[in-house]
Design an enzyme around this catalytic site. Structure first.
Site, PDB file in Angstrom:
ATOM      1  N   HIS A  57       9.188  -7.626  12.013  1.00 14.60           N
ATOM      2  CA  HIS A  57       9.457  -8.115  10.662  1.00 14.60           C
ATOM      3  C   HIS A  57      10.843  -8.755  10.578  1.00 14.60           C
ATOM      4  O   HIS A  57      10.996  -9.884  10.074  1.00 14.60           O
ATOM      5  CB  HIS A  57       9.359  -6.949   9.677  1.00 14.60           C
ATOM      6  CG  HIS A  57       9.592  -7.334   8.252  1.00 14.60           C
ATOM      7  ND1 HIS A  57       8.577  -7.706   7.401  1.00 14.60           N
ATOM      8  CD2 HIS A  57      10.748  -7.415   7.518  1.00 14.60           C
ATOM      9  CE1 HIS A  57       9.082  -7.999   6.216  1.00 14.60           C
ATOM     10  NE2 HIS A  57      10.396  -7.823   6.255  1.00 14.60           N
ATOM     11  N   GLU A  58      11.849  -8.050  11.099  1.00 12.69           N
ATOM     12  CA  GLU A  58      13.222  -8.561  11.035  1.00 12.69           C
ATOM     13  C   GLU A  58      13.402  -9.800  11.904  1.00 12.69           C
ATOM     14  O   GLU A  58      14.212 -10.676  11.594  1.00 12.69           O
ATOM     15  CB  GLU A  58      14.198  -7.463  11.472  1.00 12.69           C
ATOM     16  CG  GLU A  58      14.227  -6.238  10.565  1.00 12.69           C
ATOM     17  CD  GLU A  58      14.615  -6.577   9.137  1.00 12.69           C
ATOM     18  OE1 GLU A  58      15.353  -7.561   8.937  1.00 12.69           O
ATOM     19  OE2 GLU A  58      14.177  -5.863   8.214  1.00 12.69           O
TER      20      GLU A  58
ATOM     21  N   HIS B 208      12.788 -12.920   9.886  1.00 14.55           N
ATOM     22  CA  HIS B 208      13.952 -13.315   9.079  1.00 14.55           C
ATOM     23  C   HIS B 208      15.023 -13.959   9.960  1.00 14.55           C
ATOM     24  O   HIS B 208      15.617 -14.976   9.594  1.00 14.55           O
ATOM     25  CB  HIS B 208      14.548 -12.088   8.379  1.00 14.55           C
ATOM     26  CG  HIS B 208      13.644 -11.456   7.366  1.00 14.55           C
ATOM     27  ND1 HIS B 208      12.953 -12.194   6.416  1.00 14.55           N
ATOM     28  CD2 HIS B 208      13.325 -10.154   7.134  1.00 14.55           C
ATOM     29  CE1 HIS B 208      12.248 -11.369   5.645  1.00 14.55           C
ATOM     30  NE2 HIS B 208      12.456 -10.122   6.059  1.00 14.55           N
TER      31      HIS B 208
END
Length: 333
Positions: free
Chosen positions: A17-18, A21
């Site tokens: 997920h990170e 980003h």
């Protein structure tokens, strides 16, 4: 060992997920001060002119520190100074990575496992150990007749044993025919022989695996969406919700069943993390996405109010996680 596996699995899902980003922030030249694998004290770091890449002691996820996330930030080239569409892409990227990760796992699982379905032929695949039939029948037996009636399909077996306590079964075993008087299992006003049909396995091509994965992905999203809606409507009690500790316990139990079970559970967890982050709630990606969309649609709102909403939301979110974690701990005893 199961706890370690659970931590690694949950950590990978958060890290994926990170990474979404991080990659999109770099794409739009936003200053990223740190990209960390793991949490807690720093064990190792590699510094570049723009970003510090670090490994931390607790292998639970990771984080990306994009500068200029504050509403009134004056960091040159920071997140807040970028066009709305770029900020939207960075915010959505984490969720997209979770969904992409889940789709990749699903495709790989279907490609590796292939397809398994029950044969329609009256061939015994397995015999239930607790049933009387285990003394007479064995795998690969073809059931030819029951009480003198010819059996052509698996469904014929169930149709010809009802309202009976004991039946005469004629089977083909290799090149021989054998006849047995077999007692039946009685349950809920129905009779059962106590056998399973033969399982036929076939492989999927990569294309078929992808299409199958896509169908499963949509079904999982739909089921989880219905579950979230029930939670919003109060049809699901807070006591049924698991926090980080409960999730670690579930993954740990799945690890006892083997790697395939862990990978299937990883699919559900990754989609779950993605969906939860899409919810338009403060402290989640969805909350920030909502305000960026308002900006794109030229709907006026106060930046100061937005910042306060995020702060209050973060506090409430952490409080909820705290109480759910206490509930998870109590369930352990």
């Amino acid at each position: 060992m199961t706890v370690l596996i659970a931590i690694v699995v949950l950590g990978i899902i958060i890290l994926v997920h990170e990474l979404g980003h991080f990659a999109t922030a770099k794409l739009f030249h936003m200053p990223v001060s740190e990209f960390s694998i793991g949490m807690g004290p720093q064990v190792y770091s590699y510094e570049t002119s723009k970003t510090t890449y670090s490994f931390r002691a607790i292998p639970l996820g990771g984080y990306v520190n994009i500068e200029g996330m504050e509403i009134d930030s004056e960091v040159e080239g920071g997140f807040a100074s970028k066009p709305a569409y770029q900020r939207l892409i960075v915010l959505v990227a984490g969720v997209c990575m979770n969904f992409l990760f889940a789709m990749t796992l699903l495709t790989a699982l279907y490609f590796h496992l292939g397809n398994a379905e029950y044969s329609k032929e009256p061939i015994v695949g397995a015999v239930i150990e607790e049933s009387p039939a285990v003394q007479y029948l064995q795998a690969e037996d073809r059931i030819v007749q029951i009480e003198g009636v010819s059996i052509l399909t698996w469904e014929d077996i169930g149709k010809n044993i009802q309202n009976k306590e004991k039946i005469e079964v004629l089977v083909e075993r290799g090149e021989e025919e054998k006849s047995f008087q077999i007692p039946l299992i009685q349950k809920e006003n129905r009779s059962f022989l106590g056998v399973y049909p033969k399982i036929i396995k076939s492989s999927y091509s990569f294309g078929q695996s992808f299409l199958k994965a896509n169908s499963s992905f949509i079904n999982i999203i739909s089921d989880m969406g219905k579950g979230l809606w029930k939670m919003v409507r109060g049809e699901i009690s807070v006591k049924e919700i698991s926090g980080p500790i409960g999730i670690l316990q579930v993954v740990g139990e799945a690890s006892k069943q083997g790697i395939v079970s862990v990978l299937w559970l990883s699919v559900f967890l990754s989609i779950n993390v993605g969906l939860l982050n899409l919810l338009p709630l403060p402290a989640l990606d969805g909350g920030r996405i909502l305000f960026v969309l308002l900006e794109i649609l030229h709907i006026p709102f106060s930046k100061k109010i937005e910042e306060n909403i995020h702060k209050i939301g973060l506090f409430l979110f952490l409080t909820l996680i705290f109480f759910i974690s206490i509930q998870d701990v109590l369930h352990l005893f």
